[in-house]
Design an enzyme around this catalytic site. Structure first.
Site, mmCIF file in Angstrom:
data_model
loop_
_atom_site.group_PDB
_atom_site.id
_atom_site.type_symbol
_atom_site.label_atom_id
_atom_site.label_comp_id
_atom_site.label_asym_id
_atom_site.label_seq_id
_atom_site.Cartn_x
_atom_site.Cartn_y
_atom_site.Cartn_z
ATOM 1 N N ARG A 103 -4.838 1.906 0.440
ATOM 2 C CA ARG A 103 -5.104 0.712 1.251
ATOM 3 C C ARG A 103 -6.518 0.819 1.783
ATOM 4 N NH1 ARG A 103 -1.884 -0.632 6.841
ATOM 5 N NH2 ARG A 103 -3.278 0.927 7.681
ATOM 6 N N THR A 107 -10.078 -3.944 5.056
ATOM 7 C CA THR A 107 -9.439 -5.221 4.678
ATOM 8 C C THR A 107 -7.920 -5.141 4.683
ATOM 9 O OG1 THR A 107 -9.371 -4.630 2.337
ATOM 10 C CG2 THR A 107 -11.397 -5.665 3.133
ATOM 11 N N ASP A 203 -1.224 8.428 10.224
ATOM 12 C CA ASP A 203 -1.451 8.296 8.781
ATOM 13 C C ASP A 203 -0.612 9.357 8.059
ATOM 14 O OD1 ASP A 203 -4.049 7.281 6.750
ATOM 15 O OD2 ASP A 203 -2.641 8.846 6.124
ATOM 16 N N ASP A 206 -2.482 11.732 5.641
ATOM 17 C CA ASP A 206 -3.307 12.717 6.353
ATOM 18 C C ASP A 206 -2.435 13.793 7.001
ATOM 19 O OD1 ASP A 206 -5.433 11.168 5.612
ATOM 20 O OD2 ASP A 206 -5.964 10.505 7.636
HETATM 21 O O1 LIG Z 1 2.011 -1.372 3.933
HETATM 22 P P1 LIG Z 1 0.552 -1.103 3.794
HETATM 23 O O2 LIG Z 1 -0.262 -1.791 4.865
HETATM 24 O O3 LIG Z 1 0.031 -1.390 2.427
HETATM 25 O O4 LIG Z 1 0.309 0.435 4.122
HETATM 26 C C1 LIG Z 1 1.144 1.444 3.656
HETATM 27 C C2 LIG Z 1 0.419 2.378 2.758
HETATM 28 O O5 LIG Z 1 -0.597 3.083 3.486
HETATM 29 C C3 LIG Z 1 -0.432 4.479 3.266
HETATM 30 O O6 LIG Z 1 -1.133 4.904 2.145
HETATM 31 P P2 LIG Z 1 -2.706 5.136 2.174
HETATM 32 O O7 LIG Z 1 -3.412 3.888 1.703
HETATM 33 O O8 LIG Z 1 -3.127 5.655 3.511
HETATM 34 O O9 LIG Z 1 -2.935 6.219 1.052
HETATM 35 P P3 LIG Z 1 -2.559 7.790 1.098
HETATM 36 O O10 LIG Z 1 -1.085 7.860 0.856
HETATM 37 O O11 LIG Z 1 -3.369 8.350 -0.001
HETATM 38 O O12 LIG Z 1 -2.948 8.331 2.446
HETATM 39 C C4 LIG Z 1 1.051 4.625 3.052
HETATM 40 O O13 LIG Z 1 1.391 5.833 2.414
HETATM 41 C C5 LIG Z 1 1.396 3.407 2.243
HETATM 42 O O14 LIG Z 1 1.219 3.597 0.848
HETATM 43 O O1 LIG Z 2 0.964 3.493 10.253
HETATM 44 C C1 LIG Z 2 0.551 3.602 9.083
HETATM 45 C C2 LIG Z 2 0.165 2.485 8.305
HETATM 46 C C3 LIG Z 2 -0.246 2.680 7.032
HETATM 47 N N1 LIG Z 2 -0.314 3.927 6.522
HETATM 48 C C4 LIG Z 2 0.043 5.008 7.248
HETATM 49 O O2 LIG Z 2 -0.013 6.150 6.749
HETATM 50 N N2 LIG Z 2 0.450 4.823 8.512
HETATM 51 MG MG LIG Z 3 -3.222 7.479 4.127
#
Ligand SMILES: O=P(O)(O)OC[C@H]1O[C@H](OP(=O)(O)OP(=O)(O)O)[C@H](O)[C@@H]1O
Ligand SMILES: O=c1cc[nH]c(=O)[nH]1
Ligand SMILES: [Mg+2]
Length: 213
Positions: A103, A107, A203, A206
């Site tokens: 994500r 945006t 997150d 993370d």
């Molecule tokens: O419902 P949304 O608003 O789309 O957000 C949710 C997404 O955000 C996080 O991933 P992230 O983009 O942080 O990637 P990561 O798993 O590599 O940290 C999470 O693991 C979801 O995939």
């Molecule tokens: O709260 C949130 C939203 C999106 N992605 C995450 O990892 N945490």
């Molecule tokens: Mg993430």
């Protein structure tokens, strides 16, 4: 779309520690693993099985086995990877496909950077693993990806969901004639102005694997 919020004291107990900002990565990974197995028990309630017969040491009897084609488990990288072991512990013969999605934190739009899935998912039950259903952009795109390839039954397992994300999924997937179920450990209050779930857990990627930015 059906949303199933698991109501179980053990789930609530583990989720509380998971949310705690003092919980370190090794503990966070272990709790994620444990929670997924508990959620997967409910999420697989309608996994397809077929009749079989076996013989016990005492007598022949009828039973069931997982139907063919086997279910496909799809963790959404990165954070969904932390849910894979807990899921395949319950479904050891499932196949696993991968979707890498991220994500954009400005945006809030999701984009796909990796895909390793069977080309033809006709007749497949798919279990999507992603700990966070926030705006719903990531899960909506992932589900569309799978149904475009022919998947005919989708269950997403999330640790946390936000009402805004569930509403978006309802809206964006309204034209699908494929059953979609969301199984989550909790429906949180809302999103904040950065698109994070409140109270949430921060997150998830993370906290599982460290900060990459
Ligand atoms: O419902 P949304 O608003 O789309 O957000 C949710 C997404 O955000 C996080 O991933 P992230 O983009 O942080 O990637 P990561 O798993 O590599 O940290 C999470 O693991 C979801 O995939
Ligand atoms: O709260 C949130 C939203 C999106 N992605 C995450 O990892 N945490
Ligand atoms: Mg993430």
């Amino acid at each position: 779309m059906r949303t199933h919020v698991i109501d179980h004291p053990l789930v609530d107990h583990k989720l509380t520690t998971l949310r705690d900002e003092r919980t370190d990565s090794p503990t966070f990974r272990r709790l994620t693993d444990e929670l997924v197995t508990l959620l997967a028990y409910e999420a697989t309630r309608d996994v397809r099985v077929e009749a079989t017969s076996i013989t016990t040491p005492v007598s022949p009897t009828a039973g069931v086995k997982l139907a063919t084609p086997k279910p496909l488990v799809v963790p959404i990288l990165r954070a969904g990877l932390g849910m894979l072991d807990g899921m395949v512990r319950l479904l050891p013969t499932a196949e696993v496909g991968f979707l890498g999605m991220v994500r954009n934190e400005e945006t809030l739009e999701a984009s796909t950077y990796a895909e390793r899935l069977p080309d033809d998912l006709s007749g497949r039950q798919c279990y999507v693993l992603d700990p966070m259903l926030a705006t719903g952009g990531t899960l909506a795109a992932a589900i569309r990806f799978l149904t475009d390839r022919g998947a005919d039954h989708i269950t997403a397992i999330c640790l946390l969901a936000a009402p805004e994300g569930c509403a978006r999924l309802e809206q964006e997937l309204a034209d699908l004639d494929v059953p979609v179920t969301i199984v989550t450990a909790a429906m949180d209050e809302r999103l904040n102005d950065k698109g994070y779930i409140v109270p949430g857990l921060g997150d998830a990627g993370d906290r599982l694997y460290g900060v990459v930015h």
